[in-house]
Design an enzyme around this catalytic site. Structure first.
Site, PDB file in Angstrom:
ATOM      1  N   ASN A  65    -111.308 -27.817   4.764  1.00 19.41           N
ATOM      2  CA  ASN A  65    -110.929 -27.658   6.177  1.00 19.41           C
ATOM      3  C   ASN A  65    -109.502 -28.158   6.362  1.00 19.41           C
ATOM      4  O   ASN A  65    -109.169 -29.272   5.984  1.00 19.41           O
ATOM      5  CB  ASN A  65    -111.887 -28.471   7.052  1.00 19.41           C
ATOM      6  CG  ASN A  65    -111.747 -28.122   8.513  1.00 19.41           C
ATOM      7  OD1 ASN A  65    -110.664 -27.782   8.989  1.00 19.41           O
ATOM      8  ND2 ASN A  65    -112.842 -28.216   9.238  1.00 19.41           N
ATOM      9  N   CYS A 106    -112.803 -24.695  10.333  1.00 20.40           N
ATOM     10  CA  CYS A 106    -114.204 -24.472   9.947  1.00 20.40           C
ATOM     11  C   CYS A 106    -114.676 -23.102  10.437  1.00 20.40           C
ATOM     12  O   CYS A 106    -115.498 -22.455   9.799  1.00 20.40           O
ATOM     13  CB  CYS A 106    -115.094 -25.576  10.498  1.00 20.40           C
ATOM     14  SG  CYS A 106    -114.931 -25.816  12.263  1.00 20.40           S
ATOM     15  N   HIS A 157    -118.011 -27.346  15.968  1.00 18.45           N
ATOM     16  CA  HIS A 157    -117.941 -27.149  14.524  1.00 18.45           C
ATOM     17  C   HIS A 157    -118.679 -25.864  14.176  1.00 18.45           C
ATOM     18  O   HIS A 157    -119.680 -25.528  14.809  1.00 18.45           O
ATOM     19  CB  HIS A 157    -118.589 -28.360  13.846  1.00 18.45           C
ATOM     20  CG  HIS A 157    -118.479 -28.344  12.362  1.00 18.45           C
ATOM     21  ND1 HIS A 157    -117.288 -28.157  11.711  1.00 18.45           N
ATOM     22  CD2 HIS A 157    -119.427 -28.488  11.388  1.00 18.45           C
ATOM     23  CE1 HIS A 157    -117.501 -28.204  10.404  1.00 18.45           C
ATOM     24  NE2 HIS A 157    -118.788 -28.397  10.195  1.00 18.45           N
ATOM     25  N   ASP A 206    -120.958 -25.460   4.706  1.00 19.05           N
ATOM     26  CA  ASP A 206    -120.371 -26.310   5.757  1.00 19.05           C
ATOM     27  C   ASP A 206    -119.067 -26.890   5.215  1.00 19.05           C
ATOM     28  O   ASP A 206    -119.051 -27.965   4.608  1.00 19.05           O
ATOM     29  CB  ASP A 206    -121.362 -27.421   6.114  1.00 19.05           C
ATOM     30  CG  ASP A 206    -120.884 -28.267   7.292  1.00 19.05           C
ATOM     31  OD1 ASP A 206    -119.736 -28.080   7.734  1.00 19.05           O
ATOM     32  OD2 ASP A 206    -121.646 -29.124   7.762  1.00 19.05           O
TER      33      ASP A 206
END
Length: 1116
Positions: free
Chosen positions: A202, A207, A454, A471
Site C-alpha cells: 500500500n 488499497c 479500507h 488485503d
C-alpha cells in the site's frame, strides 16, 4: 488500515478526508494547550467489567464561549484500554468541527503497542434526533497514529446555528460508541508459504487499487492479454502502462514477497499526492480498462476488454394505444445495481428492468402521434463472459445534504442465473442459445464509512471451494461464509456486557460489506480460467524481471549478512580533486561517492590493505590510512593516522574503535605520496610536530573553488614559509601575493577567517585535517570587478544560494523559469528578481504563492506583501523545504489589493436572458450597499430607479438575501455564488397575506432511486392568498418566457426537506407555505419538475463518487 495523510484542506474535495488529527501523522502529536473539560461525561458500561464495547456521552457546556483550539474529554475505559474524545471546537484548520478518538495514555505505552477499534462519533441533535450527525470508521491505533477521526466532521455554520438543534442552551452533546477488536499479528504471516499467492504494498491510500488489481490479475485470460501487449526492452515501466502492468503481474506470479505498485502509478502519471488520495474502485476500473482498451488497439490483443467485459442492453419506449416503439442499443462494461430497498442481486435486476409507465402529465411525445401513454424500460440483449456488478453502497441523502453509505443487508448468490423465470431480463432479440449461468469469482469489500475506509478482496482464483482474502500485503485462506455471508452487510448484535443492567442491546452496523462483485459465465469458464505460463511473457520482459529479482535477492542477502561485514569507504586525493568545486564546497568529500569495500569483520586490516593494493595499484608499504572524526562544530575531517597496533587488528575491531555509534561503516582517508616518476613511494613516519593541512584555491574572477593538494607543516612554522610552495601548487609565479583563510565551519553559518601569515600554525590553532583556502590578493579596481572578491564572501554565497523554480499560478504543474537566488534575499529582492525576469516595471504587482510539498500544489493562501522576512520562509512547509514558488501578475499593486475585498458577482438582467460576471473590488470595510452601488455603475438596468439586491446561491438554492448594511469582509464567494438582480416591483408592495416563496427547478435521477436533483437558476415569487396553482403557473410561464409545448411537460410540486408533494391546478398554493418549523426558507419551496431526457451513459459512470473526491485520472 489505509492511511490517508493529506495536508490541511486546500480545496473542497479534501474537506471530508478521514485523517489522524495532526496535520501529518509522521510529525507525531502536536504540543497541546488542552482546555479543562468544562463538561459532564457518562459511560454506559461499567469500567470494572472491562467491556469490549461501550457508549460514552460527553456534555459540553458554554460551548460557543470555549476559547481553546482543542479540548479533550474525560478518560473512559473500553476493552481494558483508556480512551478519550478530542475536539477542535473551531475546526482543525478547516471551517468544520474536527473530532477524533484518542488513545489517552499513548505516550506511556510500551514500544510497539497497537490496538484495533470500530467506533462512531456523533454530535446529538437535541431537537430532532433523526438529524444527529454520526460518522463511523475503524482504525488500528499505534504510536504513530494514536488518534483517528474526522477533520471535517460537520460544518461550523450548522453546529453554531441555534435553530439547528446541535447547541441548546449553549450545550453540545457528543457521543462515542467504541468496540475494541482482537489484533492479529500482521507481520509474521508468510502469504506465499501459507497460500501460494502474494499481496500488493500500500502506497498510502492505494488499497482500493490493490483490491482491483488482484481481481484483474486473477482473471487469467485478462493477464494473458496484458502479457501479449507489445512492449520493448527500451521501454521504461514508469512511462509505459502496458510494461508496468506486465511487470506487476509477472512479480505477482513469480515473487515470494509482496509487490510494490509505484512503477504502475508512475505510469499513470500520478505523483505522490495522488497515491495518498483515496479514489473509487469502480471509477478506477472504468478508467484503467478504457486506457488498456486504447493501448490494445492495432495489436494482437485488440478487443480483449470488449470480449471479456462488454454486454449490451436495449432501452425501449413502447406506446400503449398506438403502434409506435422507440429502441436504443447501448453497451456496458459493468452494471450499477441498487442496494437500498433490494434484498439481493435478483431484486436489483428486477428493479433494473422494471417497467415505468409514462402517463398523465408524464406522457411520451411520439413523433407523429403527439403525447401518448407508454411503457419505458430496459432489457438485456447479451451479458459478457465476465460480469462486473457495482453495488451502489454510496448515495446522496438530501435531508442531511451529504453522501451516506448504505450498510443494509444485501445478499448475493454463489451461482447467479440470469435466465431465471423464462429469461425475464432478456430482450426479444437476445440469443436464447447462450446459457447465462454465472459463478462468483471475487467480492470486493469496502470497510468503513463514506468519508474513508479500507478496501480488500475475496477471490477464488480457480473457482474451487477455497477462497482467499487479498488485503494489501497480506493474503490468507478464508472459508465461503467469510467471503459471502459476512459481506452481506446489515447489523450485528454484540453480547450484553452487563446483563444485570437494563440497557439496550449494543448493536453495531457492519461497516464491512461487498461493494463490487465479479461473476464468470459457466460456459466460458474454461476459456477465462486458462493456463498462463512463462511462454506467454515476452523474452525481454523475462530477462529484465529475472535480473531485477536477482538484484533484489542479492540486496536481501547482503542485508541478512550485514552483521558479518564492515563497509569501508576509502577517500583519496583523486576524490577530493573530483568533488571539490563541483559537488562539494565545504569540508573535503562526500563519502557516498568514494570507493566502497565490503569486508568480513574478522579479516585482519593488513589483509584489507592488500585488497586496496590490488584495487588502486598502490603497494601496501606506500599506504597510510587516516581515521575521520566529526568535530564539535559539525565539520568532518581526517583526524589521525592508524597506528601499527591498530593495523594489526581485525576490520571489525577497528570499526568499533573509530566509530562509537552503532554504524557498520568505517571511513578512511588514504594518504599516498608520489615520487619524481609519479609512482607511489613509502611514506616517512609522521612526527608529533607535523600537521596535515588540506588546501583549496579560490579564483574570484571565475568564481571557482578547487582542491590543489595537501602538505605537512611544522606546528612551530609560519604560513609565510610555505607561500612559494602554495604558488607552485596553484600554478602562480613564485612571488605572487596570496591571502590565506581558514575554513572553520559552515553550519548554521559560514565561518572562514583570514590567517595571519606571520603567526605560527599552532598560534593560529591549526591542527591535523584543517582546511586552508587561498587566493590571489586583490587590490582596488580588481575588487570592484568581482561579485565575491574573497573566499569568505564566495562560501557565504554558496551556502545561501537557492535555485527556485517559478510556475505560473494558472499552470501549476509546469516549471516556467528558474532563478538563482539567495536564501537570505528579503521579500522585496525576490519579487524584484521575478519582475526583472518578466520585464515588468512594477515589482509590487507580483504576487507569490508558496508550494505544498505533500499535495504538490499551490497553498490556498498567497504570501502577503512583505509578509515574510526571507526567501527561506517562503519555501518552508512544515519540516520540509521546497524549491517551487508560484507567481501571478496583478493589475494593481499587491499592497493596494490587500486593502480591498474582491468579490465575483453574477448579475442577472431583468429582461434580457443573460448573466454577466463582474469582479468587484472595494475596501474591506465596505458594505453590501456599496457593492450594489458599484454594480449599478457597471450594468444596464431595466429602468433608472431599479433597486438591486445581493443573494447567496449554493447548489441551485437561494440561501440568503444580504442586508445592505452587512460588511463584505466576511462574505465568502469561493464556494457560493453571489448573485445580483433587480427587485421586482410586486415584491416591494407585498400585501399582509402575500408570501414570498422560493421556486427551484428539479428533476428526478432515475439512476439514484428517484432522488430530487436541483438545477438551473432559483428565483423568488410572490403568491397571493387564495391563488390557485393554475394562476401561479401563468405568472411563472410569463416570467420565464417558456413556450407552451415545453411548459406543458413540467410538473409542479411543494417540496419540504427534499420530499415532493405534487400539486393540482386547483390547489391553493399559499396553504402549503404556512409551516415555519423548518430550518430555513430554502427547505420549503415550489418545485418545477423537468423530465430527465439525458441518455444514460453506456459505460456505467460512477454516480457514487463521493462529493469530496477527485475524479480518477490516468494521464499517460
Amino acid at each position: 488500515m489505509t492511511l490517508m495523510t493529506p495536508p490541511p484542506p486546500m480545496e473542497p474535495e479534501d474537506d471530508e478526508m478521514l485523517v489522524p488529527h495532526s496535520d501529518f501523522p509522521t510529525e507525531g502529536p502536536q504540543p497541546m494547550e488542552v482546555a479543562p473539560a468544562e463538561a459532564a461525561s457518562t459511560v454506559d458500561a461499567q469500567v470494572a467489567d472491562d467491556p469490549p464495547s461501550a457508549r460514552f456521552t460527553w456534555t459540553i457546556e458554554n460551548f460557543s464561549r470555549l476559547n481553546v483550539k482543542k479540548m479533550y474529554s474525560e478518560i473512559f475505559y473500553v476493552g481494558g484500554y483508556k480512551w478519550r474524545v478530542l475536539i477542535f471546537p473551531k475546526g482543525n484548520n478547516v471551517d468544520h468541527l474536527s473530532m477524533y478518538l484518542d488513545v489517552a495514555d499513548s505516550s506511556s505505552l510500551p514500544y510497539g503497542w497497537s490496538r484495533y477499534a470500530q467506533f462512531s462519533l456523533a454530535v446529538m441533535n437535541q431537537i430532532h434526533n433523526k438529524f444527529t450527525v454520526r460518522k463511523d470508521t475503524q482504525h488500528q491505533f499505534n504510536a504513530r497514529e494514536s488518534d483517528w477521526g474526522f477533520t471535517s466532521f460537520m460544518p461550523l455554520s450548522e453546529l453554531y446555528d441555534p435553530g439547528r438543534g446541535y447547541l441548546v442552551n449553549d450545550t453540545c452533546i457528543v457521543e462515542a460508541d467504541v468496540a475494541v477488536r482482537r489484533v492479529v499479528d500482521y507481520w509474521s504471516h508468510d502469504s506465499k508459504k501459507e497460500t501460494g499467492y502474494v499481496g500488493l504494498k500500500n502506497q498510502g491510500a492505494t488499497c482500493y487499487m490493490n483490491s482491483l488489481l488482484q481481481t484483474l490479475y486473477h482473471i487469467p485470460y485478462f493477464r494473458k492479454a496484458v502479457y501479449h501487449m507489445p512492449t520493448t526492452e527500451n521501454d521504461m515501466p514508469s512511462g509505459s502502462i502496458p510494461l508496468a502492468l506486465q511487470s506487476l503481474f509477472y512479480k505477482l506470479q513469480y515473487s515470494d514477497t509482496s509487490v510494490a505498485t509505484k512503477e504502475l502509478t508512475k505510469s499513470f502519471g500520478w505523483d505522490t499526492y495522488d497515491s495518498f488520495m483515496q479514489h473509487d474502485v469502480q471509477e478506477l476500473n472504468r478508467v484503467l480498462c478504457e486506457k488498456l482498451e486504447d493501448k490494445m488497439k492495432r495489436t494482437v490483443v485488440e478487443g480483449t476488454i470488449q470480449q471479456l467485459f462488454e454486454g449490451h442492453h436495449m432501452n425501449y419506449i413502447e406506446c400503449i394505444n398506438v403502434d409506435y416503439k422507440s429502441t436504443r442499443k447501448e453497451s456496458f462494461y459493468d452494471l450499477q445495481l441498487d442496494v437500498k430497498g433490494c434484498r439481493d442481486v435478483y431484486a436489483s435486476f428486477d428493479k433494473y428492468v422494471e417497467v415505468e409507465r409514462l402517463e398523465g402529465d408524464n406522457k411520451y411525445h411520439a413523433e407523429q402521434f403527439g403525447l401518448q401513454d407508454a411503457r419505458k424500460g430496459v432489457l438485456f440483449i447479451d451479458f459478457p463472459p465476465v460480469l462486473q456488478l457495482q453495488l451502489k453502497r454510496f448515495e446522496y441523502d438530501f435531508v442531511r445534504d451529504t453522501m451516506v453509505k448504505i450498510n443494509d443487508r444485501y445478499e448475493f448468490p454463489l451461482q447467479l442465473d440470469l435466465d431465471r423465470e423464462n429469461g425475464k431480463y432478456l430482450s426479444p432479440e437476445a440469443d436464447r442459445g447462450v446459457r447465462n449461468l454465472y459463478t462468483l469469482h471475487s467480492v470486493l469489500v469496502h470497510s468503513g464509512g463514506v468519508h474513508g475506509g479500507h478496501y480488500y478482496a475475496y477471490i477464488r482464483p480457480t473457482l474451487s471451494d477455497q477462497w482467499f482474502k487479498f488485503d494489501d500485503e497480506r493474503v490468507t485462506k478464508e472459508d465461503m461464509k467469510r467471503a459471502l455471508e459476512e459481506q452481506f452487510g446489515g447489523e450485528e448484535e454484540l453480547p450484553q456486557t452487563n446483563p444485570g443492567f437494563n440497557n439496550s442491546p449494543f448493536k453495531f452496523t457492519k461497516y464491512s460489506n461487498a461493494y463490487m462483485l465479479v461473476y464468470i459465465r459457466e460456459s466460458d469458464k474454461e476459456k477465462i480460467i486458462c493456463n498462463v505460463d512463462e511462454k506467454d511473457i515476452a523474452e525481454h520482459l523475462r530477462i529484465r524481471l529475472k535480473k531485477e529479482q536477482e538484484e533484489k535477492e542479492q540486496k536481501r542477502k547482503e542485508k541478512a549478512e550485514a552483521h558479518l561485514y564492515t563497509i569501508i569507504k576509502v577517500a583519496r586525493d583523486d576524490d577530493l580533486v573530483e568533488q571539490i568545486g563541483r559537488d562539494v564546497y565545504f569540508d573535503l568529500v562526500e563519502h557516498d561517492k568514494v570507493r566502497c569495500f565490503r569486508i568480513q569483520k574478522q579479516i585482519p586490516f593488513n589483509i584489507f590493505k592488500e585488497e586496496v593494493a590490488k584495487e588502486f595499484g598502490i603497494p601496501v608499504q606506500c599506504q597510510r590510512f587516516w581515521l575521520w572524526a566529526k568535530r564539535q562544530n559539525h565539520t568532518y575531517r581526517p583526524n589521525r593516522p592508524l597506528t601499527l597496533l591498530e593495523e594489526g587488528q581485525s576490520v571489525g575491531q577497528l570499526r568499533e574503535v573509530s566509530n562509537k555509534a552503532n554504524n557498520a561503516e568505517l571511513k578512511l582517508f588514504l594518504e599516498v605520496d608520489l615520487g619524481m616518476d609519479l609512482q607511489p613511494v613509502p611514506l616517512p613516519e609522521k612526527t608529533k610536530d607535523e600537521i596535515l593541512l588540506f588546501f583549496k584555491l579560490y579564483d574570484p574572477f571565475k568564481e571557482e573553488l578547487r582542491y590543489v593538494g595537501r602538505l605537512f607543516v611544522k606546528g612551530s612554522g609560519k604560513p609565510i614559509e610555505i607561500l612559494s610552495k602554495l604558488n607552485e601548487m596553484a600554478g602562480f609565479a613564485p612571488d605572487e601575493e596570496i591571502d590565506l583563510f581558514e575554513e572553520i565551519k559552515f553550519e548554521p553559518n559560514v565561518m572562514c577567517e583570514l590567517i595571519d601569515k606571520k603567526l605560527n600554525f599552532r598560534g593560529s590553532q591549526l591542527e591535523d585535517g584543517d582546511i586552508i583556502c587561498f587566493q590571489k590578493s586583490l587590490q582596488g579596481q580588481n575588487v570592484e570587478q568581482c561579485r565575491y572578491p574573497d573566499v569568505s564572501s564566495f562560501l557565504e554565497y554558496v551556502h545561501n544560494r537557492q535555485v527556485v523554480r517559478f510556475r505560473s499560478l494558472e499552470k501549476p504543474k509546469e516549471d516556467e523559469f528558474c532563478l538563482e537566488l539567495s536564501k537570505q534575499n528579503n521579500y522585496d529582492e525576490v519579487v524584484e528578481c521575478v519582475a526583472r525576469h518578466l520585464s515588468l516595471d512594477d515589482p509590487s504587482k507580483i504576487r507569490l504563492t508558496p508550494h505544498n510539498c505533500y499535495s504538490q500544489q499551490p497553498k490556498p493562501q498567497p504570501i502577503k506583501y512583505r509578509g515574510v522576512e526571507h526567501l527561506t520562509d517562503m519555501l518552508i512547509h512544515y519540516n520540509q523545504t521546497s524549491d517551487i514558488l508560484y507567481y501571478e501578475v496583478l493589475d494593481i499593486p499587491l499592497p493596494e489589493l490587500q486593502g480591498l475585498k474582491t468579490l465575483k458577482v453574477a448579475f442577472h438582467h431583468a429582461t434580457k436572458d443573460e448573466v454577466v460576471i463582474h469582479t468587484i473590488r472595494l475596501p474591506k470595510q465596505s458594505t453590501v450597499g456599496d457593492v450594489i452601488n458599484d454594480i449599478k455603475s457597471k450594468v444596464e438596468l431595466s429602468h433608472p430607479n431599479a433597486e438591486l439586491r445581493l443573494l447567496e446561491v449554493f447548489y441551485h438554492k437561494i440561501y440568503k438575501i444580504f442586508p445592505l448594511h452587512e460588511k463584505i469582509e466576511n462574505i465568502n464567494d469561493q464556494y457560493w455564488t453571489l448573485r445580483a438582480e433587480e427587485i421586482p416591483e410586486e415584491e416591494k408592495n407585498l400585501g399582509p397575506h402575500d408570501r414570498l416563496i422560493h421556486v427551484y427547478h428539479f428533476m428526478k435521477d432515475t439512476a439514484q432511486n428517484q432522488q430530487v436533483q436541483n438545477f438551473g437558476e432559483p428565483f423568488f415569487l410572490v403568491i397571493h392568498e387564495g391563488e390557485t396553482l393554475a394562476e401561479v403557473k401563468l405568472r411563472i410561464q410569463k416570467k420565464l418566457q417558456v413556450s407552451d409545448e415545453e411548459f406543458s411537460k413540467w410538473k409542479f410540486a411543494f417540496l419540504s426537506l427534499g420530499r415532493p408533494e405534487y400539486l393540482q391546478d386547483s390547489d391553493i398554493v399559499s396553504t402549503r407555505f404556512q409551516r415555519r418549523d423548518v430550518y430555513g426558507a430554502w427547505e420549503q419551496y415550489l418545485g418545477l419538475e423537468h423530465l430527465d431526457n439525458a441518455p444514460k451513459r453506456s459505460y456505467a459512470a460512477n454516480q457514487n463518487r463521493h462529493t469530496f473526491e477527485k475524479p480518477v485520472r490516468i494521464y499517460n
